[in-house]
Design a protein around this motif. Structure first.
Motif, short mmCIF file in Angstrom:
data_model
loop_
_atom_site.label_atom_id
_atom_site.label_comp_id
_atom_site.label_asym_id
_atom_site.label_seq_id
_atom_site.Cartn_x
_atom_site.Cartn_y
_atom_site.Cartn_z
N LEU A 34 0.84 -1.20 0.00
CA LEU A 34 0.00 0.00 0.00
C LEU A 34 0.87 1.25 0.00
N GLY A 35 1.95 1.22 0.73
CA GLY A 35 2.87 2.36 0.76
C GLY A 35 3.48 2.64 -0.60
N ILE A 36 3.83 1.58 -1.33
CA ILE A 36 4.40 1.75 -2.68
C ILE A 36 3.35 2.32 -3.62
N ARG A 37 2.12 1.81 -3.53
CA ARG A 37 1.04 2.33 -4.39
C ARG A 37 0.75 3.80 -4.09
N ILE A 38 0.70 4.13 -2.80
CA ILE A 38 0.45 5.52 -2.40
C ILE A 38 1.58 6.41 -2.90
N ALA A 39 2.82 5.95 -2.79
CA ALA A 39 3.96 6.74 -3.26
C ALA A 39 3.88 6.99 -4.76
N ILE A 40 3.51 5.97 -5.53
CA ILE A 40 3.38 6.13 -6.98
C ILE A 40 2.26 7.11 -7.31
N ILE A 41 1.15 7.02 -6.62
CA ILE A 41 0.02 7.93 -6.87
C ILE A 41 0.40 9.37 -6.52
N ILE A 42 1.01 9.58 -5.37
CA ILE A 42 1.42 10.93 -4.96
C ILE A 42 2.43 11.49 -5.94
N PHE A 43 3.40 10.68 -6.34
CA PHE A 43 4.40 11.14 -7.31
C PHE A 43 3.73 11.54 -8.61
N GLY A 44 2.82 10.74 -9.11
CA GLY A 44 2.12 11.05 -10.36
C GLY A 44 1.29 12.32 -10.28
N ILE A 45 0.59 12.49 -9.16
CA ILE A 45 -0.23 13.69 -8.99
C ILE A 45 0.64 14.95 -9.00
N ILE A 46 1.73 14.92 -8.26
CA ILE A 46 2.59 16.10 -8.18
C ILE A 46 3.36 16.30 -9.48
N PHE A 47 3.96 15.24 -10.00
CA PHE A 47 4.81 15.35 -11.19
C PHE A 47 4.00 15.72 -12.42
N ILE A 48 2.91 15.01 -12.66
CA ILE A 48 2.10 15.25 -13.86
C ILE A 48 1.08 16.37 -13.61
N GLY A 49 0.34 16.25 -12.53
CA GLY A 49 -0.73 17.20 -12.27
C GLY A 49 -0.26 18.60 -11.93
N HIS A 50 0.85 18.71 -11.22
CA HIS A 50 1.32 20.03 -10.80
C HIS A 50 2.40 20.57 -11.74
N TYR A 51 3.53 19.89 -11.81
CA TYR A 51 4.66 20.43 -12.57
C TYR A 51 4.39 20.52 -14.06
N LEU A 52 3.69 19.56 -14.63
CA LEU A 52 3.41 19.61 -16.06
C LEU A 52 2.54 20.81 -16.41
N THR A 53 1.63 21.17 -15.52
CA THR A 53 0.74 22.30 -15.82
C THR A 53 1.39 23.65 -15.58
N ILE A 54 2.28 23.77 -14.59
CA ILE A 54 2.85 25.09 -14.30
C ILE A 54 4.22 25.31 -14.93
N LEU A 55 4.76 24.31 -15.61
CA LEU A 55 6.10 24.45 -16.20
C LEU A 55 6.24 25.67 -17.11
N PRO A 56 5.29 25.96 -18.02
CA PRO A 56 5.47 27.14 -18.87
C PRO A 56 5.42 28.47 -18.11
N THR A 57 4.78 28.49 -16.96
CA THR A 57 4.69 29.72 -16.18
C THR A 57 5.90 29.93 -15.30
#
Length: 180
Positions: free
Chosen positions: A21-44
Motif C-alpha cells: 500500500l505504501g508503494i502504491r500511495i507513493a506512486i500515486i502521490i508522485f504522479g499527482i505532483i509530477f504530472i498534475g502540478h509540474y506539467l501544468t505550471i512548467l510554462p509559467t
C-alpha cells in the motif's frame, strides 16, 4: 519535490499499514505532483527568453508532450530563435496588474498564505504576445519576473519594446501608461 513527498507519504503508509500500500500511495502521490502540478505550471514558472538587437531567443514549452520530455530529460530543452524582422506586431497581456494582487517573495504572504505568488502567476499571467508575419503566435511569459520584481520587469520591458517601431506595438492605453 514530487519524489520527496511521494517517499514521505508512501513510507508513512508502508511502515504503519502495509509495504505494498505504501508503494502504491507513493506512486500515486508522485504522479499527482509530477504530472498534475509540474506539467501544468512548467510554462509559467520555468520559462526563459532573452532579446538581443536582432533576435529573440526562447524555450518553447507550449506542447504538453515536449514539456513531459523536458521534465524527464532536461537536456532536451533547446532554444528557438526569432529574427526581430519577422515580427508583425507585439501585444502585452495581463498588464496593468493591480497592486493588491502582488505580494512579497516570501513563501508565506499575508494576502493568501502559502504559494500566493504562484496562484497570482497562474491566474493573472503577464505575457508578451508576438504575432509573426507568417501568422504564428508566440507567447513569452513575464509572470514570474513581474510578480517577484514588478518595477525591474517594467523597466526591462520598456527597453525591449524600444527595439521596435511604434506601429508594431499593439498596446492598450493602460499598458502604455504603465510602461511609458
Amino acid at each position: 519535490m514530487s519524489l520527496f513527498w511521494a517517499l514521505l507519504c508512501g513510507s508513512l503508509f508502508g511502515f504503519n499499514i502495509s509495504k505494498s500500500l505504501g508503494i502504491r500511495i507513493a506512486i500515486i502521490i508522485f504522479g499527482i505532483i509530477f504530472i498534475g502540478h509540474y506539467l501544468t505550471i512548467l510554462p509559467t514558472i520555468f520559462n526563459y527568453w532573452d532579446s538581443s538587437d536582432k533576435f529573440i531567443r526562447y524555450n518553447d514549452k507550449s506542447n504538453p508532450f515536449k514539456r513531459l520530455l523536458i521534465m524527464l530529460i532536461p537536456k532536451l530543452d533547446t532554444y528557438k530563435v526569432i529574427d526581430k524582422k519577422l515580427i508583425r506586431s507585439i501585444q502585452i497581456t495581463g498588464l496593468p496588474m493591480t497592486n493588491d494582487l502582488l505580494s512579497s517573495a516570501l513563501f508565506v504572504a499575508t494576502e493568501g498564505g502559502f504559494l500566493y505568488n504562484l496562484m497570482v502567476m497562474i491566474r493573472y499571467p503577464v505575457k508578451v504576445k508576438l504575432l509573426l508575419k507568417n501568422g504564428q503566435i508566440i507567447n513569452l511569459n513575464l509572470s514570474r519576473d513581474y510578480v517577484d520584481h514588478p518595477a525591474e520587469t517594467i523597466g526591462k520591458l520598456k527597453i525591449f519594446l524600444n527595439d521596435f517601431p511604434s506601429e508594431e506595438l499593439d498596446l492598450s492605453p493602460e499598458t502604455k501608461h504603465l510602461i511609458y
